[in-house]
Design a protein around this motif. Structure first.
Motif, PDB file in Angstrom:
ATOM      1  N   GLY A 213      -7.972   8.836   3.759  1.00  0.00           N
ATOM      2  CA  GLY A 213      -9.036   8.305   4.592  1.00  0.00           C
ATOM      3  C   GLY A 213     -10.207   7.772   3.793  1.00  0.00           C
ATOM      4  O   GLY A 213     -10.880   6.826   4.208  1.00  0.00           O
ATOM      5  N   LYS A 214     -10.482   8.369   2.636  1.00  0.00           N
ATOM      6  CA  LYS A 214     -11.594   7.892   1.808  1.00  0.00           C
ATOM      7  C   LYS A 214     -11.119   7.052   0.628  1.00  0.00           C
ATOM      8  O   LYS A 214     -11.893   6.252   0.083  1.00  0.00           O
ATOM      9  CB  LYS A 214     -12.406   9.070   1.288  1.00  0.00           C
ATOM     10  CG  LYS A 214     -11.636  10.009   0.371  1.00  0.00           C
ATOM     11  CD  LYS A 214     -12.477  11.227   0.014  1.00  0.00           C
ATOM     12  CE  LYS A 214     -11.686  12.157  -0.907  1.00  0.00           C
ATOM     13  NZ  LYS A 214     -12.213  13.504  -0.957  1.00  0.00           N
TER      14      LYS A 214
ATOM     15  N   ILE B 171      -5.741   0.771   5.425  1.00  0.00           N
ATOM     16  CA  ILE B 171      -5.188   1.702   6.412  1.00  0.00           C
ATOM     17  C   ILE B 171      -4.548   0.922   7.553  1.00  0.00           C
ATOM     18  O   ILE B 171      -3.445   1.254   8.014  1.00  0.00           O
ATOM     19  CB  ILE B 171      -6.274   2.651   6.935  1.00  0.00           C
ATOM     20  CG1 ILE B 171      -6.716   3.610   5.815  1.00  0.00           C
ATOM     21  CG2 ILE B 171      -5.760   3.449   8.132  1.00  0.00           C
ATOM     22  CD1 ILE B 171      -7.858   4.531   6.196  1.00  0.00           C
ATOM     23  N   ASN B 172      -5.209  -0.145   8.005  1.00  0.00           N
ATOM     24  CA  ASN B 172      -4.638  -0.978   9.061  1.00  0.00           C
ATOM     25  C   ASN B 172      -3.306  -1.587   8.617  1.00  0.00           C
ATOM     26  O   ASN B 172      -2.344  -1.644   9.381  1.00  0.00           O
ATOM     27  CB  ASN B 172      -5.609  -2.102   9.436  1.00  0.00           C
ATOM     28  CG  ASN B 172      -6.849  -1.590  10.154  1.00  0.00           C
ATOM     29  OD1 ASN B 172      -6.836  -0.503  10.737  1.00  0.00           O
ATOM     30  ND2 ASN B 172      -7.924  -2.364  10.118  1.00  0.00           N
ATOM     31  N   GLN B 173      -3.262  -2.042   7.368  1.00  0.00           N
ATOM     32  CA  GLN B 173      -2.035  -2.635   6.844  1.00  0.00           C
ATOM     33  C   GLN B 173      -0.930  -1.576   6.740  1.00  0.00           C
ATOM     34  O   GLN B 173       0.231  -1.839   7.081  1.00  0.00           O
ATOM     35  CB  GLN B 173      -2.312  -3.255   5.475  1.00  0.00           C
ATOM     36  CG  GLN B 173      -3.231  -4.470   5.536  1.00  0.00           C
ATOM     37  CD  GLN B 173      -3.936  -4.747   4.233  1.00  0.00           C
ATOM     38  OE1 GLN B 173      -3.665  -4.098   3.211  1.00  0.00           O
ATOM     39  NE2 GLN B 173      -4.855  -5.705   4.233  1.00  0.00           N
TER      40      GLN B 173
ATOM     41  N   GLY C 166      -1.898   5.064  16.980  1.00  0.00           N
ATOM     42  CA  GLY C 166      -2.921   6.084  16.799  1.00  0.00           C
ATOM     43  C   GLY C 166      -2.392   7.325  16.103  1.00  0.00           C
ATOM     44  O   GLY C 166      -3.069   7.920  15.256  1.00  0.00           O
ATOM     45  N   TYR C 167      -1.154   7.709  16.430  1.00  0.00           N
ATOM     46  CA  TYR C 167      -0.569   8.883  15.795  1.00  0.00           C
ATOM     47  C   TYR C 167      -0.352   8.652  14.304  1.00  0.00           C
ATOM     48  O   TYR C 167      -0.648   9.512  13.476  1.00  0.00           O
ATOM     49  CB  TYR C 167       0.765   9.223  16.461  1.00  0.00           C
ATOM     50  CG  TYR C 167       1.503  10.347  15.755  1.00  0.00           C
ATOM     51  CD1 TYR C 167       1.229  11.678  16.049  1.00  0.00           C
ATOM     52  CD2 TYR C 167       2.465  10.069  14.786  1.00  0.00           C
ATOM     53  CE1 TYR C 167       1.891  12.710  15.394  1.00  0.00           C
ATOM     54  CE2 TYR C 167       3.127  11.085  14.123  1.00  0.00           C
ATOM     55  CZ  TYR C 167       2.838  12.409  14.435  1.00  0.00           C
ATOM     56  OH  TYR C 167       3.489  13.420  13.769  1.00  0.00           O
ATOM     57  N   ILE C 168       0.175   7.470  13.947  1.00  0.00           N
ATOM     58  CA  ILE C 168       0.426   7.182  12.540  1.00  0.00           C
ATOM     59  C   ILE C 168      -0.889   7.126  11.769  1.00  0.00           C
ATOM     60  O   ILE C 168      -1.002   7.654  10.655  1.00  0.00           O
ATOM     61  CB  ILE C 168       1.216   5.870  12.391  1.00  0.00           C
ATOM     62  CG1 ILE C 168       2.618   6.057  12.978  1.00  0.00           C
ATOM     63  CG2 ILE C 168       1.307   5.438  10.939  1.00  0.00           C
ATOM     64  CD1 ILE C 168       3.455   4.797  13.000  1.00  0.00           C
ATOM     65  N   ARG C 169      -1.896   6.513  12.359  1.00  0.00           N
ATOM     66  CA  ARG C 169      -3.209   6.462  11.712  1.00  0.00           C
ATOM     67  C   ARG C 169      -3.752   7.883  11.525  1.00  0.00           C
ATOM     68  O   ARG C 169      -4.283   8.214  10.457  1.00  0.00           O
ATOM     69  CB  ARG C 169      -4.172   5.639  12.566  1.00  0.00           C
ATOM     70  CG  ARG C 169      -5.534   5.393  11.926  1.00  0.00           C
ATOM     71  CD  ARG C 169      -6.392   4.563  12.866  1.00  0.00           C
ATOM     72  NE  ARG C 169      -5.730   3.319  13.215  1.00  0.00           N
ATOM     73  CZ  ARG C 169      -5.779   2.221  12.475  1.00  0.00           C
ATOM     74  NH1 ARG C 169      -6.505   2.225  11.355  1.00  0.00           N
ATOM     75  NH2 ARG C 169      -5.143   1.120  12.834  1.00  0.00           N
TER      76      ARG C 169
ATOM     77  N   VAL D  98       0.846  -1.198   0.000  1.00  0.00           N
ATOM     78  CA  VAL D  98       0.000   0.000   0.000  1.00  0.00           C
ATOM     79  C   VAL D  98       0.882   1.249   0.000  1.00  0.00           C
ATOM     80  O   VAL D  98       0.628   2.222  -0.722  1.00  0.00           O
ATOM     81  CB  VAL D  98      -0.940   0.002   1.224  1.00  0.00           C
ATOM     82  CG1 VAL D  98      -1.722   1.317   1.299  1.00  0.00           C
ATOM     83  CG2 VAL D  98      -1.911  -1.163   1.164  1.00  0.00           C
ATOM     84  N   PHE D  99       1.936   1.225   0.802  1.00  0.00           N
ATOM     85  CA  PHE D  99       2.858   2.361   0.900  1.00  0.00           C
ATOM     86  C   PHE D  99       3.434   2.730  -0.462  1.00  0.00           C
ATOM     87  O   PHE D  99       3.620   3.899  -0.782  1.00  0.00           O
ATOM     88  CB  PHE D  99       3.989   1.992   1.865  1.00  0.00           C
ATOM     89  CG  PHE D  99       5.034   3.056   2.063  1.00  0.00           C
ATOM     90  CD1 PHE D  99       4.787   4.149   2.874  1.00  0.00           C
ATOM     91  CD2 PHE D  99       6.272   2.946   1.442  1.00  0.00           C
ATOM     92  CE1 PHE D  99       5.753   5.129   3.066  1.00  0.00           C
ATOM     93  CE2 PHE D  99       7.240   3.912   1.633  1.00  0.00           C
ATOM     94  CZ  PHE D  99       6.981   5.007   2.443  1.00  0.00           C
TER      95      PHE D  99
END
Length: 287
Positions: free
Chosen positions: A268-269, A276-278, A236-239, A186-187
């Protein structure tokens, strides 16, 4: 200077040089234990060294700049990547790239979990040796990254679609899918690709800051009083940084203006929750 004086000078210079050499040699041996963290050489580290040699890792990789120079130098790898990433990579490197497209030829060694843990312990011991800054720069490999790849559905997040369109349906994951490996894809292939602005090499700042040392920097930030966002931990910060990049803007940074980050706020969309989790799993592996 006559012949006798020249001879005495040569003899004296030789004696001084010999004494200096012996002194430096003795001093080096006196410090070897401290410089190499000899007290940290556990049976697991020794086993990891044996795994390194048994699998001929040095035929491709290098330690302290010594090796085949075909693949990256691993002297400080555990300072850059966490145990979870290294474990997943050594279990099955092909999860992190497509050999047909990207020509990364890291073989699957089929080593046991015990051997993988020992090899990581050995590399961690190596990373703590005082190598006096050698090699002087990271040894990178051409083609080690593959921006824009569409290796699998999770890796093709947002690729080739108009901004604001619905994200693609994520393919079902299986027990063999590793979130860190999927997150790296994903990155490299989200639209826009994270690799377009961010490097993972230490000190290599591009349009965005390097992500090397991300976890350590984030921990320091969250422990201080300058953080303005809502996250309470590194994940949480990275998300938050991915989904709402302007939630916290580093004061005086060149990557923002008027309180707004230059990073796109569309992930986010454009990414699915799984993607996003990955991505978060991968980014938290960057120590």
């Amino acid at each position: 200077m006559n012949k006798r004086q020249a001879r005495l000078f040569a003899i004296g210079s030789t004696i001084v040089a010999t004494v200096a050499f012996l002194g430096l040699t003795l001093d080096s041996h006196r410090q070897f234990g401290r410089l190499t963290n000899a007290d940290k050489i556990t049976p697991q580290v020794t086993l990891g060294k044996d795994v390194w040699h048994k699998n001929n890792c040095i035929n491709c990789h290098t330690l302290f700049g010594e090796g085949a120079y075909y693949a990256p130098d691993l002297t400080k790898i555990t300072k850059l990547r966490g145990e979870a990433y290294l474990t997943a990579y050594m279990k099955d490197p092909s999860k992190f790239y497509d050999e047909q497209k990207h020509r990364r030829l890291m073989p699957k060694q089929d080593i046991s979990d015990v051997e993988i843990a020992a090899l990581i312990a050995f590399l961690d011991w190596v990373s703590n040796v005082d190598n006096q800054g050698w090699p002087p720069r990271p040894l990178l490999v051409t083609g080690a990254t593959f921006p824009g790849s569409d290796v699998s559905a999770p890796a093709s997040a947002g690729a080739g679609k108009a901004p604001g369109s619905a994200p693609p349906a994520a393919r079902p994951t299986t027990s063999s899918d590793n979130p860190i490996a999927l997150g790296e894809r994903v990155f490299r292939s989200a639209a826009p690709a994270c690799t377009a602005c961010h490097s993972i090499a230490p000190g290599v700042n591009m349009a965005g800051p390097t992500l090397a040392g991300l976890v350590a920097r984030t921990s320091t930030l969250l422990a201080g009083s300058d953080y303005k966002g809502k996250a309470t931990d590194v994940d949480g910060y990275i998300r938050e940084a991915v989904v709402s990049p302007s939630a916290h803007v580093v004061p005086g940074a060149m990557y923002s203006a008027n309180g707004q980050s230059f990073m796109p706020n569309t992930y986010g969309k454009d990414l699915t929750p799984d993607q996003i989790n990955q991505l978060v799993a991968y980014l938290t592996s960057l120590k």
